[in-house]
Design a protein around this motif. Sequence first.
Motif, short mmCIF file in Angstrom:
data_model
loop_
_atom_site.label_atom_id
_atom_site.label_comp_id
_atom_site.label_asym_id
_atom_site.label_seq_id
_atom_site.Cartn_x
_atom_site.Cartn_y
_atom_site.Cartn_z
N TYR A 15 56.40 36.83 36.96
CA TYR A 15 55.06 37.23 37.36
C TYR A 15 54.19 37.53 36.14
N ALA B 60 50.02 46.10 37.49
CA ALA B 60 50.10 45.22 38.64
C ALA B 60 50.85 43.95 38.26
N GLY C 174 51.59 39.83 39.60
CA GLY C 174 51.16 38.77 40.52
C GLY C 174 50.86 37.51 39.77
N ALA C 175 49.79 36.83 40.19
CA ALA C 175 49.36 35.61 39.54
C ALA C 175 48.41 35.95 38.40
N GLU D 187 41.67 41.38 41.13
CA GLU D 187 42.62 42.29 41.75
C GLU D 187 43.44 41.63 42.85
N LYS D 188 42.79 40.85 43.67
CA LYS D 188 43.47 40.34 44.86
C LYS D 188 44.56 39.33 44.53
N MET D 189 44.62 38.91 43.28
CA MET D 189 45.67 37.97 42.89
C MET D 189 46.97 38.70 42.53
N TYR D 190 46.92 40.01 42.51
CA TYR D 190 48.09 40.79 42.16
C TYR D 190 48.69 41.41 43.42
N THR D 191 49.96 41.14 43.62
CA THR D 191 50.65 41.52 44.85
C THR D 191 51.25 42.92 44.77
N TYR D 192 51.77 43.26 43.62
CA TYR D 192 52.50 44.52 43.47
C TYR D 192 51.72 45.45 42.55
N TRP D 193 51.68 46.71 42.94
CA TRP D 193 50.90 47.71 42.18
C TRP D 193 51.73 48.96 41.95
#
Length: 119
Positions: free
Chosen positions: A30, A95, A97-98, A103-109
């Motif tokens: 990731y 975070a 992710g991609a 922000e919305k491209m990151y899955t885990y926070w």
Amino acid sequence: QLQASGGGLVQAGGSLRLSCVASGRTFSSYAMAWFRQAPGKEREFVVGINWSGDTTRYADPVKGRFTISRDNAKNTVYLQMNSLKPEETAVYYCAAGAYSLREKMYTYWGQGTQVTVSS
């Protein structure tokens, strides 16, 4: 799960090193990023790093002062922050992710770590 740490109180011009440890899964595939949210403001992108660590992107206000790095063997990403300014007081979030500024491209926070810079 992401666990951020290293925040605290520092004087203007000082330095802090944030860490973000991933557990429960391997995050080496990731992209990772740091965002921050100051009181009364929206969360903003600070810096991102791709899965291998050879590509990074910094927000303009932190260029030359902040450095992101990652150690995939330790499932950890770091943020070295130098020459901190009072306006950078915020909760800092890591975070996964991609690779993106969005922000919305990151899955885990992570849960966030407070950084307070006194003047």
